[in-house]
Scaffold this motif. Structure first.
Motif, PDB file in Angstrom:
ATOM      1  N   THR A 181      -2.634  -4.350  -5.759  1.00  0.00           N
ATOM      2  CA  THR A 181      -3.076  -3.703  -4.360  1.00  0.00           C
ATOM      3  C   THR A 181      -2.568  -2.315  -4.233  1.00  0.00           C
ATOM      4  O   THR A 181      -3.199  -1.393  -3.377  1.00  0.00           O
ATOM      5  CB  THR A 181      -2.353  -4.468  -3.184  1.00  0.00           C
ATOM      6  N   LYS A 182      -1.462  -1.787  -4.688  1.00  0.00           N
ATOM      7  CA  LYS A 182      -0.720  -0.641  -4.498  1.00  0.00           C
ATOM      8  C   LYS A 182      -1.274   0.508  -5.365  1.00  0.00           C
ATOM      9  O   LYS A 182      -2.544   0.835  -4.939  1.00  0.00           O
ATOM     10  CB  LYS A 182       0.738  -0.629  -4.719  1.00  0.00           C
TER      11      LYS A 182
ATOM     12  N   ILE B 116       3.776 -13.275  -7.535  1.00  0.00           N
ATOM     13  CA  ILE B 116       5.343 -13.433  -7.261  1.00  0.00           C
ATOM     14  C   ILE B 116       5.362 -15.053  -7.329  1.00  0.00           C
ATOM     15  O   ILE B 116       6.144 -15.685  -8.037  1.00  0.00           O
ATOM     16  CB  ILE B 116       5.945 -12.903  -6.125  1.00  0.00           C
TER      17      ILE B 116
ATOM     18  N   SER C  21      -3.403 -11.525  -4.739  1.00  0.00           N
ATOM     19  CA  SER C  21      -2.609 -10.578  -4.122  1.00  0.00           C
ATOM     20  C   SER C  21      -1.228 -10.597  -4.909  1.00  0.00           C
ATOM     21  O   SER C  21      -1.054 -11.178  -6.034  1.00  0.00           O
ATOM     22  CB  SER C  21      -2.283 -10.830  -2.626  1.00  0.00           C
ATOM     23  N   GLY C  22      -0.408  -9.526  -4.591  1.00  0.00           N
ATOM     24  CA  GLY C  22       0.766  -9.410  -5.300  1.00  0.00           C
ATOM     25  C   GLY C  22       1.951 -10.442  -4.879  1.00  0.00           C
ATOM     26  O   GLY C  22       2.661 -10.933  -5.736  1.00  0.00           O
ATOM     27  N   ALA C  23       1.575 -10.731  -3.545  1.00  0.00           N
ATOM     28  CA  ALA C  23       2.599 -11.843  -3.413  1.00  0.00           C
ATOM     29  C   ALA C  23       2.493 -13.243  -4.108  1.00  0.00           C
ATOM     30  O   ALA C  23       3.177 -13.900  -4.445  1.00  0.00           O
ATOM     31  CB  ALA C  23       2.660 -12.286  -1.698  1.00  0.00           C
TER      32      ALA C  23
ATOM     33  N   ALA D 176       1.809  -5.697  -7.808  1.00  0.00           N
ATOM     34  CA  ALA D 176       0.857  -5.951  -6.405  1.00  0.00           C
ATOM     35  C   ALA D 176      -0.001  -4.594  -6.867  1.00  0.00           C
ATOM     36  O   ALA D 176       0.076  -3.484  -6.818  1.00  0.00           O
ATOM     37  CB  ALA D 176       1.655  -5.388  -5.324  1.00  0.00           C
TER      38      ALA D 176
ATOM     39  N   TRP E 249       1.166   0.367   0.431  1.00  0.00           N
ATOM     40  CA  TRP E 249       1.451   1.721   0.082  1.00  0.00           C
ATOM     41  C   TRP E 249       0.792   2.078  -1.506  1.00  0.00           C
ATOM     42  O   TRP E 249       0.085   0.888  -1.813  1.00  0.00           O
ATOM     43  CB  TRP E 249       2.835   2.332  -0.151  1.00  0.00           C
TER      44      TRP E 249
ATOM     45  N   GLU F  76      13.736  -6.206  -9.681  1.00  0.00           N
ATOM     46  CA  GLU F  76      12.700  -5.286  -9.086  1.00  0.00           C
ATOM     47  C   GLU F  76      13.460  -3.815  -8.888  1.00  0.00           C
ATOM     48  O   GLU F  76      14.809  -3.789  -8.557  1.00  0.00           O
ATOM     49  CB  GLU F  76      12.590  -5.627  -7.824  1.00  0.00           C
TER      50      GLU F  76
ATOM     51  N   THR G   3       5.821  -2.939  -9.716  1.00  0.00           N
ATOM     52  CA  THR G   3       4.937  -2.141  -8.529  1.00  0.00           C
ATOM     53  C   THR G   3       5.027  -0.857  -8.460  1.00  0.00           C
ATOM     54  O   THR G   3       4.146   0.092  -8.484  1.00  0.00           O
ATOM     55  CB  THR G   3       4.760  -2.933  -7.143  1.00  0.00           C
TER      56      THR G   3
ATOM     57  N   TYR H 272      11.607  -7.320  -2.988  1.00  0.00           N
ATOM     58  CA  TYR H 272      10.500  -7.377  -1.924  1.00  0.00           C
ATOM     59  C   TYR H 272      10.484  -8.559  -0.867  1.00  0.00           C
ATOM     60  O   TYR H 272      10.440  -9.645  -1.470  1.00  0.00           O
ATOM     61  CB  TYR H 272       9.104  -7.386  -2.651  1.00  0.00           C
TER      62      TYR H 272
ATOM     63  N   ASP I  75       9.292  -6.952 -11.028  1.00  0.00           N
ATOM     64  CA  ASP I  75       8.351  -6.529 -10.136  1.00  0.00           C
ATOM     65  C   ASP I  75       8.436  -5.033 -10.494  1.00  0.00           C
ATOM     66  O   ASP I  75       9.088  -4.212 -10.196  1.00  0.00           O
ATOM     67  CB  ASP I  75       8.443  -6.699  -8.674  1.00  0.00           C
TER      68      ASP I  75
ATOM     69  N   SER J 204      12.912  -2.648  -3.330  1.00  0.00           N
ATOM     70  CA  SER J 204      12.203  -2.317  -2.052  1.00  0.00           C
ATOM     71  C   SER J 204      13.257  -1.955  -1.009  1.00  0.00           C
ATOM     72  O   SER J 204      14.253  -2.557  -0.926  1.00  0.00           O
ATOM     73  CB  SER J 204      11.295  -3.889  -1.598  1.00  0.00           C
TER      74      SER J 204
ATOM     75  N   MET K 172      -6.908  -6.335  -2.241  1.00  0.00           N
ATOM     76  CA  MET K 172      -5.619  -7.034  -2.519  1.00  0.00           C
ATOM     77  C   MET K 172      -5.874  -7.744  -3.914  1.00  0.00           C
ATOM     78  O   MET K 172      -6.979  -8.012  -4.317  1.00  0.00           O
ATOM     79  CB  MET K 172      -5.443  -8.281  -1.596  1.00  0.00           C
ATOM     80  N   LEU K 173      -4.753  -7.652  -4.767  1.00  0.00           N
ATOM     81  CA  LEU K 173      -4.739  -7.769  -6.053  1.00  0.00           C
ATOM     82  C   LEU K 173      -3.395  -8.012  -6.650  1.00  0.00           C
ATOM     83  O   LEU K 173      -2.529  -7.100  -6.353  1.00  0.00           O
ATOM     84  CB  LEU K 173      -5.492  -6.746  -6.825  1.00  0.00           C
TER      85      LEU K 173
HETATM   86  C1  LIG Z   1       3.530  -5.024  -1.952  1.00  0.00           C
HETATM   87  C2  LIG Z   1       4.176  -5.552  -2.782  1.00  0.00           C
HETATM   88  C3  LIG Z   1       3.987  -6.692  -3.219  1.00  0.00           C
HETATM   89  C4  LIG Z   1       3.124  -7.690  -2.763  1.00  0.00           C
HETATM   90  O1  LIG Z   1       1.776  -7.013  -2.676  1.00  0.00           O
HETATM   91  P1  LIG Z   1       0.336  -7.869  -1.830  1.00  0.00           P
HETATM   92  O2  LIG Z   1      -0.512  -7.580  -2.852  1.00  0.00           O
HETATM   93  O3  LIG Z   1       0.707  -6.840  -0.564  1.00  0.00           O
HETATM   94  O4  LIG Z   1       0.744  -9.193  -1.592  1.00  0.00           O
HETATM   95  C5  LIG Z   1       5.112  -7.183  -4.291  1.00  0.00           C
HETATM   96  N1  LIG Z   1       5.812  -6.421  -4.759  1.00  0.00           N
HETATM   97  C6  LIG Z   1       6.251  -5.216  -4.267  1.00  0.00           C
HETATM   98  C7  LIG Z   1       7.269  -4.435  -4.699  1.00  0.00           C
HETATM   99  C8  LIG Z   1       5.404  -4.731  -3.189  1.00  0.00           C
HETATM  100  O5  LIG Z   1       5.643  -3.472  -2.724  1.00  0.00           O
END
Ligand SMILES: *Cc1c(COP(=O)(O)O)cnc(C)c1O
Length: 406
Positions: A223-224, A106, A101-103, A221, A353, A170, A201, A127, A199, A174, A233-234
């Protein structure tokens, strides 16, 4: 028109590359990096390898397995290597570590670098889960953390201690979308040997390449925007030469790996990221300009708008803008807000998103600040502008504002 000029925000050919040196343009790289059809019976996309055990045919091969690129599922397969290579090309990185996941990208990046007694500086508009990881995990392991005003620029020098090991940025931030002077912070960090992380993303890696600015690590992330379809999720940790080994071995020791189907889907999403981002950019700017003129809206937070305080910094760092921005509405009555958002037909409400579809979310930045405070009156909103017809999105919000005013 509040855009500074059409060329500021018009589609950039983004890193067209130097043809004389036979370098490929960004769109070409995104289409081709990490693929090797000849290795897979001519299939265009790298196949999905479901594997844990990898069999070695002889004792000699088993004895030599430390040198084998493919030796155990957790260590990667042709599916995950293809995605690593493609993201490395996108981010101009020496190597990429993929996380579930993105989290996790981090927390892995933070824990790979910080030890008891170290100090980390983290942007105040970061974030939320990054803030929580710093406060709840890093502090528990004896790491000292300070949050800094994202507008601090070169003033970050004043916050550096003898034990400062890492600075987290970042941009844009966020929820509130302030721009940070990343170049100025890198200029302070580099001579002191402090690791810098961005970050990235928001830009999807398409409109901003932190590593080319001297940043050590660009986290996303996946994921986005890399996924682009709201179905996986990635996390991606794109590392400069000097950082890759440390992050990679830490991730191995922690047993971090990703599922093959998600790796496959992510590389498939990645192939269209450049063209998607350009359309997100165009749609979002049109919606932002429309919102700026609405009497219900007191402020639009979008760094590509000439009226935005971060506009000059955005122009200096980025070649384009994504589909995510914020705005503030005057009305704070919860019942009226519900009437507005509950009736939207095209904007969904939910976390995350970066997919093709539009989203809207009421937010409260006040709860996620410690070095600065958010004092803007009114209700903050975050909008992700998808790939729908903008006229339809505007119509949907227009009706929403009618319900808000009733
Ligand atoms: C969503 C997000 C993350 C975390 O990503 P996940 O895949 O949801 O864990 C990290 N940084 C930013 C800026 C994000 O918007």
């Amino acid at each position: 028109m509040s855009l500074s000029s059409p060329s500021d925000t018009a589609v950039q050919p983004a890193a067209t590359g130097d043809r004389r040196n036979d370098k490929l343009g960004q769109d070409t790289v995104i289409c081709h990096a990490g693929r090797d059809p000849a290795a897979h019976f001519g299939a265009v996309n790298p196949p999905v390898f479901h594997a844990s055990t990898i069999l070695f045919p002889t004792l000699a091969a088993l004895d030599a397995k430390a040198d084998a690129k493919i030796r155990y599922g957790r260590r990667g397969t042709p599916t995950t290597f293809a995605l690593e290579d493609a993201v490395a090309a996108l981010e101009a990185a020496a190597g990429v570590v993929l996380t579930p996941s993105g989290a996790n990208a981090i927390s892995t990046t933070l824990l790979a670098h910080l030890s008891p007694g170290d100090h980390a500086l983290i942007a105040d508009n970061v974030y939320g889960p990054c803030r929580h990881c710093a406060n709840e995990v890093l502090r528990r392991f004896g790491v000292d953390v300070d949050f800094y005003d994202p507008l601090i620029g070169a003033g970050i020098a004043r916050m550096i201690k003898p034990n400062t090991r890492l600075i987290w940025m970042e941009a844009p931030g966020s929820l509130t979308f302030e721009m940070t002077d990343i170049a100025a912070i890198v200029a302070v960090a580099k001579p002191r040997g402090i690791v810098t992380v961005v970050d990235n993303t928001w830009s999807g890696g398409v409109f901003f390449k932190p590593l080319t600015l001297g940043v050590d690590i660009s986290v996303q992330a996946g994921t986005k925007y890399i996924s682009g379809h709201s179905d996986l999720m990635l996390g991606t940790i794109a590392c400069a030469e000097g950082s890759y080994g440390r992050v990679k071995s830490f991730a191995q020791r922690m047993g971090i790996c990703i599922a093959p189907d998600d790796a496959y889907l992510a590389q498939r999403g990645l192939r269209t990221i450049a063209v998607r981002m350009r359309q997100h950019q165009v749609n979002a700017l049109q919606l932002a300009l429309w919102l700026e003129k609405r009497p219900e809206v007191t402020r639009v937070m979008h760094p590509a708008l000439a009226t935005d305080p971060g506009h000059a910094l955005w122009k200096a760092h980025f070649t384009g803008a994504s589909g995510l921005f914020g705005f503030v509405i005057r009305e704070t009555d919860r019942r009226k807000l519900a009437a507005m958002v509950d009736g939207l037909r095209l904007f969904g409400m939910g976390s995350s998103w970066g997919g093709y579809e539009s989203l809207i979310l009421p937010t409260d930045p006040r709860a996620l600040r410690s070095a600065t405070s958010w004092t803007e009156p009114g209700q903050c909103m975050r909008v992700h502008v998808g790939l729908e017809d903008v006229a339809d999105l505007i119509d949907d919000l227009d009706r929403g504002f009618d319900r808000l005013g009733r």
